[in-house]
Structures are given as structure tokens and as C-alpha cells.
Design an enzyme around this catalytic site. Structure first.
Site, PDB file in Angstrom:
ATOM      1  N   TYR A  76      56.339  65.162  50.388  1.00 19.15           N
ATOM      2  CA  TYR A  76      55.088  65.024  49.635  1.00 19.15           C
ATOM      3  C   TYR A  76      55.385  64.756  48.163  1.00 19.15           C
ATOM      4  O   TYR A  76      54.708  63.944  47.530  1.00 19.15           O
ATOM      5  CB  TYR A  76      54.233  66.292  49.763  1.00 19.15           C
ATOM      6  CG  TYR A  76      52.861  66.103  49.155  1.00 19.15           C
ATOM      7  CD1 TYR A  76      51.819  65.576  49.912  1.00 19.15           C
ATOM      8  CD2 TYR A  76      52.629  66.394  47.810  1.00 19.15           C
ATOM      9  CE1 TYR A  76      50.572  65.349  49.353  1.00 19.15           C
ATOM     10  CE2 TYR A  76      51.382  66.167  47.237  1.00 19.15           C
ATOM     11  CZ  TYR A  76      50.363  65.647  48.016  1.00 19.15           C
ATOM     12  OH  TYR A  76      49.131  65.421  47.463  1.00 19.15           O
ATOM     13  N   LYS A  99      52.201  40.518  47.387  1.00 23.09           N
ATOM     14  CA  LYS A  99      52.460  39.078  47.238  1.00 23.09           C
ATOM     15  C   LYS A  99      53.945  38.856  46.972  1.00 23.09           C
ATOM     16  O   LYS A  99      54.725  38.858  47.913  1.00 23.09           O
ATOM     17  CB  LYS A  99      51.601  38.504  46.107  1.00 23.09           C
ATOM     18  CG  LYS A  99      50.109  38.362  46.455  1.00 23.09           C
ATOM     19  CD  LYS A  99      49.336  39.637  46.392  1.00 23.09           C
ATOM     20  CE  LYS A  99      47.841  39.422  46.382  1.00 23.09           C
ATOM     21  NZ  LYS A  99      47.114  40.695  46.480  1.00 23.09           N
ATOM     22  N   ARG A 138      36.874  29.847  47.396  1.00 31.05           N
ATOM     23  CA  ARG A 138      37.066  30.287  46.019  1.00 31.05           C
ATOM     24  C   ARG A 138      36.145  29.450  45.132  1.00 31.05           C
ATOM     25  O   ARG A 138      36.576  28.542  44.436  1.00 31.05           O
ATOM     26  CB  ARG A 138      38.527  30.123  45.563  1.00 31.05           C
ATOM     27  CG  ARG A 138      39.533  30.979  46.275  1.00 31.05           C
ATOM     28  CD  ARG A 138      39.640  32.418  45.807  1.00 31.05           C
ATOM     29  NE  ARG A 138      38.636  33.336  46.267  1.00 31.05           N
ATOM     30  CZ  ARG A 138      38.729  34.652  46.108  1.00 31.05           C
ATOM     31  NH1 ARG A 138      39.776  35.199  45.531  1.00 31.05           N
ATOM     32  NH2 ARG A 138      37.769  35.454  46.517  1.00 31.05           N
ATOM     33  N   PHE A 187      31.926  38.009  48.613  1.00 33.36           N
ATOM     34  CA  PHE A 187      32.594  37.011  49.453  1.00 33.36           C
ATOM     35  C   PHE A 187      33.281  37.640  50.662  1.00 33.36           C
ATOM     36  O   PHE A 187      33.459  36.983  51.675  1.00 33.36           O
ATOM     37  CB  PHE A 187      33.621  36.238  48.612  1.00 33.36           C
ATOM     38  CG  PHE A 187      34.551  37.157  47.879  1.00 33.36           C
ATOM     39  CD1 PHE A 187      35.714  37.585  48.471  1.00 33.36           C
ATOM     40  CD2 PHE A 187      34.234  37.636  46.613  1.00 33.36           C
ATOM     41  CE1 PHE A 187      36.557  38.475  47.819  1.00 33.36           C
ATOM     42  CE2 PHE A 187      35.066  38.522  45.949  1.00 33.36           C
ATOM     43  CZ  PHE A 187      36.229  38.948  46.560  1.00 33.36           C
ATOM     44  N   ASP A 194      48.918  41.257  34.687  1.00 28.37           N
ATOM     45  CA  ASP A 194      48.733  41.296  36.139  1.00 28.37           C
ATOM     46  C   ASP A 194      49.887  40.479  36.720  1.00 28.37           C
ATOM     47  O   ASP A 194      49.857  39.255  36.736  1.00 28.37           O
ATOM     48  CB  ASP A 194      47.378  40.692  36.514  1.00 28.37           C
ATOM     49  CG  ASP A 194      47.169  40.633  38.033  1.00 28.37           C
ATOM     50  OD1 ASP A 194      48.162  40.798  38.780  1.00 28.37           O
ATOM     51  OD2 ASP A 194      46.033  40.399  38.462  1.00 28.37           O
ATOM     52  N   PHE A 240      39.805  37.387  37.660  1.00 33.31           N
ATOM     53  CA  PHE A 240      40.086  37.615  39.072  1.00 33.31           C
ATOM     54  C   PHE A 240      39.067  38.621  39.575  1.00 33.31           C
ATOM     55  O   PHE A 240      38.672  39.529  38.855  1.00 33.31           O
ATOM     56  CB  PHE A 240      41.524  38.093  39.326  1.00 33.31           C
ATOM     57  CG  PHE A 240      41.801  38.153  40.800  1.00 33.31           C
ATOM     58  CD1 PHE A 240      41.911  36.979  41.523  1.00 33.31           C
ATOM     59  CD2 PHE A 240      41.852  39.358  41.481  1.00 33.31           C
ATOM     60  CE1 PHE A 240      42.084  37.003  42.905  1.00 33.31           C
ATOM     61  CE2 PHE A 240      42.036  39.382  42.860  1.00 33.31           C
ATOM     62  CZ  PHE A 240      42.147  38.201  43.568  1.00 33.31           C
TER      63      PHE A 240
END
Ligand code: P61
Length: 459
Positions: free
Chosen positions: A74, A260, A384, A451, A217, A126
Site C-alpha cells: 500500500y 500514449k 474532432r 462527444f 502537458d 484540449f
């Protein structure tokens, strides 16, 4: 003259997962039942899945081995310390707070830094990033260069910030109303477009003058670094790993969706250099994600992530990754299909305005096109455009972005060149019958990030 030599992927395939083709009739029914929203399809009904490159990449044998090394304590898992060391060495940031994925980090960062009435400038919005900024009381301001909003403009660094736009904002609202600048490497919504190091350095200079931090980011930073290596003067001899380190060093902290670049199925983190912000973040993470040494991840997830980060920075890996996207993009351009140019790093983005010029934006051309490609071949893509852009909070009307796109996103190390050919041929078939395609009307609209779950009917 030396003959051009081909290159290939720097790996061979050890394990495969079958995919299944369905009939056109079946797919027509499936997409209708899914409200013409590719997010609502069952993955089993998809042949080639280009919805996203998020969490869908193939892990390496090393990463899978890493899963077996999970220390599921933990508190104080050794995998956390491995991750922390990797982030320090590869990305330069001193402190790391793991989160379940990118938006977990965005949530914590926004809650800590943004006050009601603040402005957060960024190189294009974004969806999740902007929503968390708004939920924390801030307002996103687009300071990306104008070129980014034009799908045909060939500028190589469409992720660059326009410093005049930033100076104007600082002049209007004052630097103390700007808690940080939010910079994405690469810019997803512009079509996977990179920011140049020259621009980032100039931004650093300007923000230092005004005492404004830069938060990065870094979801696809390795891909951005590769584009710098290829196209920015002075970087051709530098490795992707060195360029990534330099990018990070020019910023004060980062949010990361590790699903990613780093090729894991789940994971993310917030990384900072300021001990005070770190202290707040590791206190807040225990409310929303989990203890500060796991933040919503299993120990094994953190191990696979630490290994994936290093793999993501290898030059031959990133060259093959982006090379595959370029292959598909060039093929489509040769077919005369309208796409965002230059081709970005994580997918090929179709320009739905040009593809379906007879469908006005209020009838959702990109949403329509994604559904039609699915019907043709079972290839799943993502809208998009106007649906993703949501509504204007003040007027309640749709936001109408200049970019009305369908993203064909390529997962890393998953599909072959033959898959790329099949994808291009399917889009070409739809292009040939484009005149017969009609738009959609929205019949269900959720409040947040519409979306993902909105439903449509054919007009
Ligand atoms: C994607 F349709 N991207 O591209 P999380 N920053 C950036 C991202 O690309 C990103 C996140 C932060 C996804 C998944 C997704 O509107 C959408 O790990 C540049 O997904 O929480 C995620 O990271 C958030 C798809 C997200 C969407 C939002 O497919």
C-alpha cells in the site's frame, strides 16, 4: 547516387490478438444502435481500431516482465521509486505524484493553481485539460499561432505559441491573473502538431519576465522531440532523449497521460520542481486518487510505466512510430484525400469540411464521416470538430471550431503497413461516394465532454 534504403520497425512480433471483420449490413446496424457515435461501439464490432492511441499500444516483453515485478505494498512500493528516478533522469522534474491517468493529474494541478476568475493561456485547447481549468474557476485562452487553425498551412511547428497573443492577454488582465501557461507537446487537437524549441525558449524568457510558470502537458513529448530533431535547425544531431530533457527543463512542471508515449494501458502523473506545490499535490492525491506512492495505480502499472518511458525515448522506436503515421498520411495525400498538413505524429486527421463540403457544421460533418468510414470497413476513428468543442458557456450555442476533423489515430507497435493500406483504401472508397452522404442531428447531449456519450440520428 546512393539508392534510398527502406527502414522497418525495430522489433518483431511475439504475440498476436485476432481481429474480426463483419459485414456492411451488420456495421450499419451497429453504428445506428450506437447513436452514430464511435465511442459507443463495442470493440468486438471493430476491425481496425483507430479511435485512439491512448492505452492501446503494445507493451514490450520488458514491460510485461515488469508487471511480474509489481510490489503491491500500500505504501512505499519499490516501483514508485523506480518511476520517480526515471522521471528525474529522463524528464528533469524533481517531484512526482502518480495518478490513474492524465486527467487525474490535470484535476489536481487545476485545483491547486487556479483561482476563480483566472486565465490559463495554452497552445490550443484540449477537452479534459480545459474542462478541469473551468471547473476550478479559470478560463482557457488560446494563444497558439494562427497557422494551427488552418489545415492546409504547411508551417512545421503549428504547436508554437504566438507571443503577441500572450503579451496582449498579460496587458489586459495582468500577470497575477495568469497562474500558469499550459503548453502541450504535441498539440492533439491541431492534428498532433509540434512546438519548436525556439518558440519554447522565447516563451520561457517572456514568462520569466512576468513571473508566470509554464506547465507542460507532456503526453506526446517524445513525438514532439522527434519532429524537432527532424525539422528544427541545430537539433539534427541531438537524440530524442536529449531533446525531451531540454523541453522539460524549460518548464516548471508537467501533467502526463502515460497511456500514449509511454505505452502503458493505464497511468499518468503530475511532476513539479516546486516543493510547496508538490506538498499540496501529494496531499490532494490522497483524496481523489490514492496514496502518494501509487496514486490510483498498481505497483505493476508503475513498473511497466518506468520501463515504457525509457523505450519511448529511443530514436529507432520513435522514428518507426512516427514513420508509420507519415506513411499513412502520404498515401492519403497521394489519393487526393483532404487531410491536415503537415501530417502530425499520432494520427492522420481528415479535413471533414473539405471532404463533405455540402454538410454544414451544425449537421456534424466529422461525426458523420467517422460513422461512414466505420460502415465501409469497420475502421473506427474519432470526431474532432464541433461535437468535441462543446458549447459556449455564456451563450449556450455550439462552439464552431475552424478545424472540423476526423482523427485516424495509430496505436504504437500494434498495426502493420498492410493495415495502413486497408485504412487508406477504405477512406478512399468513402471519398468516392461522398456526395451521397447526409449529415446528423444530435438527439442526446450529456453535460460534460459530450462527444464521449452524445447520440445522433441520420437526417
Ligand atoms: C486521446 F476524445 N487523450 O487523445 P487521459 N492531454 C492530452 C491528451 O491527448 C489526453 C489527456 C491530456 C486521449 C484520450 C481522450 O476528448 C478526449 O489519460 C494531450 O486520457 O486522462 C488524452 O489524458 C488526458 C480522448 C481524452 C478524447 C479526451 O485519445
Amino acid at each position: 547516387m546512393e539508392k534510398k534504403r527502406s527502414w522497418a520497425e525495430p522489433y518483431k512480433i511475439k504475440m498476436v490478438e485476432p481481429v474480426f471483420m463483419t459485414t456492411e449490413e451488420y456495421r450499419r446496424k451497429a453504428i445506428e444502435e450506437s447513436g452514430y457515435n464511435t465511442f459507443l461501439l463495442r470493440s468486438e464490432d471493430v476491425y481496425i481500431d483507430l479511435l485512439t492511441d491512448s492505452g492501446t499500444s503494445a507493451m514490450s516483453d520488458r514491460q510485461w516482465a515488469g508487471l511480474m515485478m509489481g510490489d503491491e505494498a500500500y505504501a512505499g512500493s519499490r516501483n514508485f521509486y523506480h518511476l520517480e528516478e526515471t522521471v528525474r533522469e529522463c524528464y528533469s522534474y524533481k517531484y512526482v505524484v502518480p495518478t490513474h491517468q492524465g486527467r487525474g493529474a490535470e484535476h489536481i494541478l487545476s485545483r491547486i493553481l487556479i483561482k476563480q476568475g483566472d486565465f490559463i493561456p495554452g497552445n490550443m485547447y484540449f477537452t479534459t485539460t480545459k474542462l478541469h481549468q473551468e471547473l476550478a474557476g479559470g478560463k482557457f485562452v488560446d494563444i497558439v499561432v494562427d497557422e494551427a487553425h488552418d489545415p492546409d498551412n504547411l508551417y512545421k511547428f503549428k504547436g508554437d505559441t504566438d507571443l503577441r497573443k500572450l503579451e496582449k492577454l498579460i496587458g489586459e488582465v495582468g500577470a497575477d491573473k495568469i497562474p500558469y501557461i499550459s503548453i502541450a507537446t504535441t498539440v492533439n487537437m491541431a492534428g498532433g502538431q509540434p512546438i519548436s524549441l525556439g518558440n519554447l525558449k522565447a516563451l520561457r524568457k517572456l514568462t520569466t519576465k512576468h513571473g508566470i510558470p509554464i506547465v507542460h502537458d507532456m503526453t506526446r513529448v517524445a513525438e514532439n522531440a522527434f519532429m524537432i530533431q527532424q525539422n528544427e535547425e541545430g537539433y539534427h544531431d541531438r537524440s530524442v532523449a536529449e531533446i525531451v530533457y531540454e523541453i522539460c527543463s524549460l518548464t516548471d512542471g508537467s501533467t502526463m497521460s502515460s497511456k500514449k508515449d509511454a505505452m502503458v494501458n493505464i497511468g499518468g502523473f503530475l511532476a513539479v520542481n516546486d516543493p510547496v506545490i508538490f506538498d499540496k499535490a501529494r496531499n490532494m492525491v490522497v483524496i481523489y486518487e490514492g496514496l502518494h506512492t501509487y496514486g490510483g495505480l498498481a505497483g505493476r502499472d508503475m513498473e511497466a510505466l518506468a520501463i515504457g518511458i525509457r523505450e519511448s525515448l529511443q530514436d529507432d522506436h520513435i522514428r518507426a512510430r512516427v514513420g508509420q503515421v507519415m506513411y499513412l498520411g502520404e498515401k492519403m495525400m497521394n489519393m487526393g484525400i483532404p487531410i491536415v498538413k503537415p501530417v502530425g505524429t499520432h494520427g492522420v486527421f481528415l479535413n471533414a469540411r473539405k471532404f463533405l463540403p455540402h454538410i454544414t457544421q451544425d449537421k456534424f460533418p466529422a461525426q458523420t464521416l467517422a460513422a461512414e468510414i466505420y460502415i465501409d470497413s469497420g475502421v473506427r476513428s474519432m470526431e474532432r470538430g464541433v461535437v468535441s468543442a462543446g458549447r459556449n458557456k455564456e451563450t449556450g450555442d455550439h462552439n464552431y471550431p475552424n478545424l472540423e476533423l476526423v482523427r485516424l489515430t495509430i496505436p504504437r507497435r500494434v498495426y502493420t503497413q498492410a493495415h495502413m493500406d486497408v485504412i487508406a483504401e477504405s477512406v478512399q472508397r468513402v471519398y468516392e461516394r461522398r456526395d451521397s452522404i447526409r449529415g446528423l442531428k444530435m438527439v442526446y447531449e450529456p453535460e460534460y465532454l459530450r462527444f464521449f456519450q452524445a447520440r445522433f440520428e441520420k437526417l
